[in-house]
Scaffold this active site. Structure first.
Site, PDB file in Angstrom:
ATOM      1  N   GLU A   1       0.853  -1.189   0.000  1.00  0.00           N
ATOM      2  CA  GLU A   1       0.000   0.000   0.000  1.00  0.00           C
ATOM      3  C   GLU A   1       0.880   1.226   0.000  1.00  0.00           C
ATOM      4  O   GLU A   1       1.956   1.231   0.605  1.00  0.00           O
ATOM      5  CB  GLU A   1      -0.902   0.008   1.240  1.00  0.00           C
ATOM      6  CG  GLU A   1      -1.698   1.308   1.351  1.00  0.00           C
ATOM      7  CD  GLU A   1      -2.871   1.258   2.311  1.00  0.00           C
ATOM      8  OE1 GLU A   1      -2.860   0.413   3.209  1.00  0.00           O
ATOM      9  OE2 GLU A   1      -3.788   2.087   2.136  1.00  0.00           O
TER      10      GLU A   1
ATOM     11  N   CYS B   1      -6.683   1.199   2.517  1.00  0.00           N
ATOM     12  CA  CYS B   1      -7.598   2.341   2.459  1.00  0.00           C
ATOM     13  C   CYS B   1      -7.344   3.219   1.242  1.00  0.00           C
ATOM     14  O   CYS B   1      -8.241   3.958   0.828  1.00  0.00           O
ATOM     15  CB  CYS B   1      -7.454   3.170   3.726  1.00  0.00           C
ATOM     16  SG  CYS B   1      -7.948   2.297   5.201  1.00  0.00           S
TER      17      CYS B   1
ATOM     18  N   ASN C   1     -11.936  -3.177  -0.446  1.00  0.00           N
ATOM     19  CA  ASN C   1     -10.829  -3.379   0.500  1.00  0.00           C
ATOM     20  C   ASN C   1     -11.365  -4.088   1.727  1.00  0.00           C
ATOM     21  O   ASN C   1     -11.668  -5.272   1.658  1.00  0.00           O
ATOM     22  CB  ASN C   1     -10.165  -2.033   0.826  1.00  0.00           C
ATOM     23  CG  ASN C   1      -9.115  -2.187   1.925  1.00  0.00           C
ATOM     24  OD1 ASN C   1      -8.431  -3.208   1.970  1.00  0.00           O
ATOM     25  ND2 ASN C   1      -9.013  -1.234   2.818  1.00  0.00           N
ATOM     26  N   GLU C   2     -11.515  -3.393   2.843  1.00  0.00           N
ATOM     27  CA  GLU C   2     -12.044  -4.100   4.022  1.00  0.00           C
ATOM     28  C   GLU C   2     -13.461  -3.608   4.284  1.00  0.00           C
ATOM     29  O   GLU C   2     -13.766  -3.126   5.356  1.00  0.00           O
ATOM     30  CB  GLU C   2     -11.112  -3.913   5.228  1.00  0.00           C
ATOM     31  CG  GLU C   2     -10.773  -2.474   5.520  1.00  0.00           C
ATOM     32  CD  GLU C   2      -9.842  -2.279   6.696  1.00  0.00           C
ATOM     33  OE1 GLU C   2      -9.134  -3.203   7.112  1.00  0.00           O
ATOM     34  OE2 GLU C   2      -9.847  -1.153   7.212  1.00  0.00           O
TER      35      GLU C   2
HETATM   36  O1  AHR Z   1      -2.520  -1.543   6.664  1.00  0.00           O
HETATM   37  C1  AHR Z   1      -2.989  -0.301   7.057  1.00  0.00           C
HETATM   38  C2  AHR Z   1      -4.501  -0.173   6.889  1.00  0.00           C
HETATM   39  O2  AHR Z   1      -5.148  -1.066   7.730  1.00  0.00           O
HETATM   40  C3  AHR Z   1      -5.026  -0.504   5.532  1.00  0.00           C
HETATM   41  O3  AHR Z   1      -4.961   0.563   4.673  1.00  0.00           O
HETATM   42  C4  AHR Z   1      -6.446  -0.863   5.794  1.00  0.00           C
HETATM   43  O4  AHR Z   1      -6.947  -1.807   4.883  1.00  0.00           O
HETATM   44  C5  AHR Z   1      -6.437  -1.355   7.222  1.00  0.00           C
HETATM   45  O5  AHR Z   1      -7.381  -0.697   7.979  1.00  0.00           O
END
Ligand code: AHR
Length: 636
Positions: free
Chosen positions: A23, A223, A362-363
């Site tokens: 990321e 994110c 993503n999440e």
């Molecule tokens: O890894 C850091 C963050 O943790 C990522 O961006 C997100 O997917 C999670 O909340």
């Protein structure tokens, strides 16, 4: 304590089990593995401020740039009146007297050892032929310069020149000066070290990734995929083509930690994305590392923590998000005469990249407002109608053991009979080391009908607050213990990746991280070595094994095998040296790899290998000594 290894298969291990998660956080991309040395090369940077649902950006196109000689009045301004391109319309107008120019701060300054070639490219426009010098500046001294002859024909022209560091330099500024009075427009000023891997990636950081031997790379976030709002969500189509025409954007992590006390303005507010590391480069990175690409798609939602923004499913614009994924598959896998395959080919890669995996969201998690499950259905239907072979990754949200996590798994289990509905569900857990130790059987109880992608995890030591020290051995050892459970449950855990991957020292929004670096050097953390060892010492099936009185005494194990090798992993998290009797283990010479340290020990730039694996030999007999606080691999 007795280790008994049965010559009986436990489970098959997927060959993609251990990968990495990339990321653009902690300056992992710009200022990190993307080897560009110039900061704000296209004069597009913004100063990002604000908080949840109230973000704003102030244009700050001169960020990183200063007049040379320092303190002298030099006529520099930003213009958009006749841009080099419409996508990134700002450019620098420099009305220079002989000897005047401008510098770039280049993050922590240019670092190059003697003899290293630096490759410069830039766009310029001037109405009369003139000479400029490009090079480095140390205080008042301008040196290592090269002269460039600019053609005066009033149109934008791209120039390329290389120059060489004639001595070791560090923290120097990059500089351009005029050799005579001249009015010149500049844009997209870019400087790469010649040793950048594929001309793109910082060499030492790529070497670290090679060591990890990742089987897949999940990218570009995190994110970052969602953005703080939809305006800075990741749109892959903006990240391909010529680097000067990739629309720059503010980074989601530029506003991390904003609050009343800092007036919603953090020290990372100029964390921007040039997108020079875009989807083409991510695919090249995967190819170079022999890893499969696992891009994550936005499903029309901004970060659920940071924003209430979403594109409703009945909004026609929602279809664009789905189309983006279909086009991405064509970009990666389509023939070079297809619309998006031709973009790939035009960038230099005629052959398809062979994309297999895509993450849907993503999440994300389901709420009264956010219909993630229905969005997943829409994407799945559209993707599989055209590309039935693509393996899709679902999401179980940001945590485990929560109602949203339960709801997500219920949703995916209910749909398990739909053909190829989901390849694996991505779940995230950042927990205390103790949680990892207590949950080595976490996956034993999982229903096998839907598979898991353990997509973000790391042990976070609550007792350690200082960034670099947070990657201590206690965390790494807990992760190793936990991973014995992941390996043992490889029939349900198909993919896994530690998070986050990179952190630039002094530019950290999130710690711990796997690999740390500054302008000059990098090091792997103890957790890095745990990942490396699991990735490089693993068979294609587990063997059934038991360790009598093991776990109650803080010792964990797993045994795997392939056609040629057997790998015994033993993790002693206790303070005691332990003698282990061996049953079902071949007698005779074996290789060993030992990772051993004290709980609070960590690596650093000064001591990069303080906690690092040591290879050895052992003559296997009836028993072996397993020292306290040790991760030991026996390989025969
Ligand atoms: O890894 C850091 C963050 O943790 C990522 O961006 C997100 O997917 C999670 O909340």
């Amino acid at each position: 304590m007795k280790l008994s290894v049965l010559q009986e298969k436990g489970v098959d291990i997927q060959k993609d089990l251990i990968g990495i998660f990339f990321e653009d956080i902690n300056y992992g991309a710009d200022g990190g593995i993307y080897a560009e040395m110039i900061e704000n090369r296209s004069f597009e940077f913004v100063d990002a401020r604000g908080d949840n649902d109230a973000y704003f950006q102030i244009y700050d196109g001169m960020y990183g740039w200063e007049a040379f000689p320092k303190g002298e009045k030099v006529n520099l301004s930003i213009s958009t009146s006749r841009p080099q391109n419409q996508v990134n319309p700002h450019y620098l107008k420099a009305d220079l007297k002989k000897g005047q120019g401008f510098t770039n701060k280049a993050y922590d300054g240019i670092c190059a050892e003697k003899g290293r070639m630096l490759k410069l490219s830039f766009w310029a426009r001037t109405n009369k032929d003139c000479l400029i010098s490009v090079g480095l500046v140390n205080g008042e001294n301008f040196y290592d310069e090269e002269t460039v002859h600019l053609r005066g024909n009033s149109t934008w022209k791209k120039y390329q020149v290389s120059f060489c560091a004639k001595k070791d330099v560090r923290h120097e500024l990059f500089c351009i000066t005029a050799n005579e009075d001249a009015e010149i427009d500049f844009d997209c000023i870019s400087l790469f070290p010649q040793d950048a891997v594929c001309g793109i990636f910082r060499k030492d950081l790529m070497e670290k990734l090679e060591e990890l031997n990742p089987k897949f790379i999940r990218f570009p976030g995190g994110c970052v995929v969602e953005g703080n709002e939809l305006t800075n969500s990741y749109q892959w189509k903006n990240t391909v083509g010529d680097i000067s025409e990739r629309k720059a954007n503010w980074n989601r992590w530029a506003v991390h930690g904003n609050n009343k006390d800092n007036h919603f303005h953090s020290k990372y507010s100029h964390y921007n994305q040039t997108l020079g590391l875009g989807y083409y480069e991510y695919f090249l990175m995967c190819e170079h590392l022999g890893a499969k690409a696992l891009p994550v798609a936005n499903v029309g939602l901004a970060c659920q923590y940071q924003s209430s923004q979403r594109v409703l499913r009945d909004n026609p614009h929602y279809q664009d998000y789905i189309q983006d994924v279909l086009d991405l598959i064509e970009f990666a896998n389509g023939s070079s005469d297809s619309k998006w395959g031709s973009v790939r080919a035009g960038m230099g890669h005629e052959a398809p990249f062979g994309l297999e995996y895509i993450g849907i969201g993503n999440e994300q998690w389901q709420t009264e407002r956010v219909d993630f499950f229905e969005r997943y259905d829409d994407f799945e239907k559209a993707i599989h109608a055209k590309y039935p072979e693509i393996k899709l990754i679902g999401s179980a949200g940001p945590t485990v053991f929560t109602p949203t996590y339960d709801a997500a798994w219920k949703n995916f289990y209910e749909k398990k009979d739909r053909t190829n509905y989901t390849y694996a569900v991505d779940e995230h857990y950042y927990m205390e080391p103790d949680w990892f130790l207590k949950n080595t059987h976490f996956y034993d109880k999982y229903d096998r009908s839907v598979k898991v992608f353990s997509g973000e995890y790391a042990a976070h030591d609550p007792e350690v607050k200082e960034d670099g020290k947070r990657n201590n051995f206690r965390c790494a050892l807990a992760e190793a213990a936990f991973l014995t459970g992941v390996e043992r449950n490889a029939d349900v855990v198909y993919l896994s990746s530690y998070a986050p991957l990179f952190s630039r020292i002094g530019y950290t929004q999130w710690a711990p991280d796997l690999i740390w670096f500054d302008d000059k050097a990098s090091y792997g953390t103890p957790s890095f070595y745990v990942q490396k060892l699991f990735s490089n010492y693993m068979g294609n099936k587990t063997l059934k094994s038991t360790l009598e009185n093991g776990e109650e005494n803080g010792v964990f194990q797993v045994v795997s095998q392939d056609e040629k090798n057997t790998y015994i992993k033993l993790v002693n998290t206790s303070d005691k040296d332990i003698k282990i009797e061996l049953e079902g283990v071949k007698r005779g010479p074996a290789k060993t790899v030992t990772l051993k340290a004290g709980d609070l020990e960590y690596n650093s730039i000064e001591e990069p290998l303080k906690v690092a694996p040591i290879e050895g030999q052992l003559d296997l007999n009836d028993s072996l000594d397993l020292p306290a606080k040790t991760f030991l691999i026996i390989n025969y």
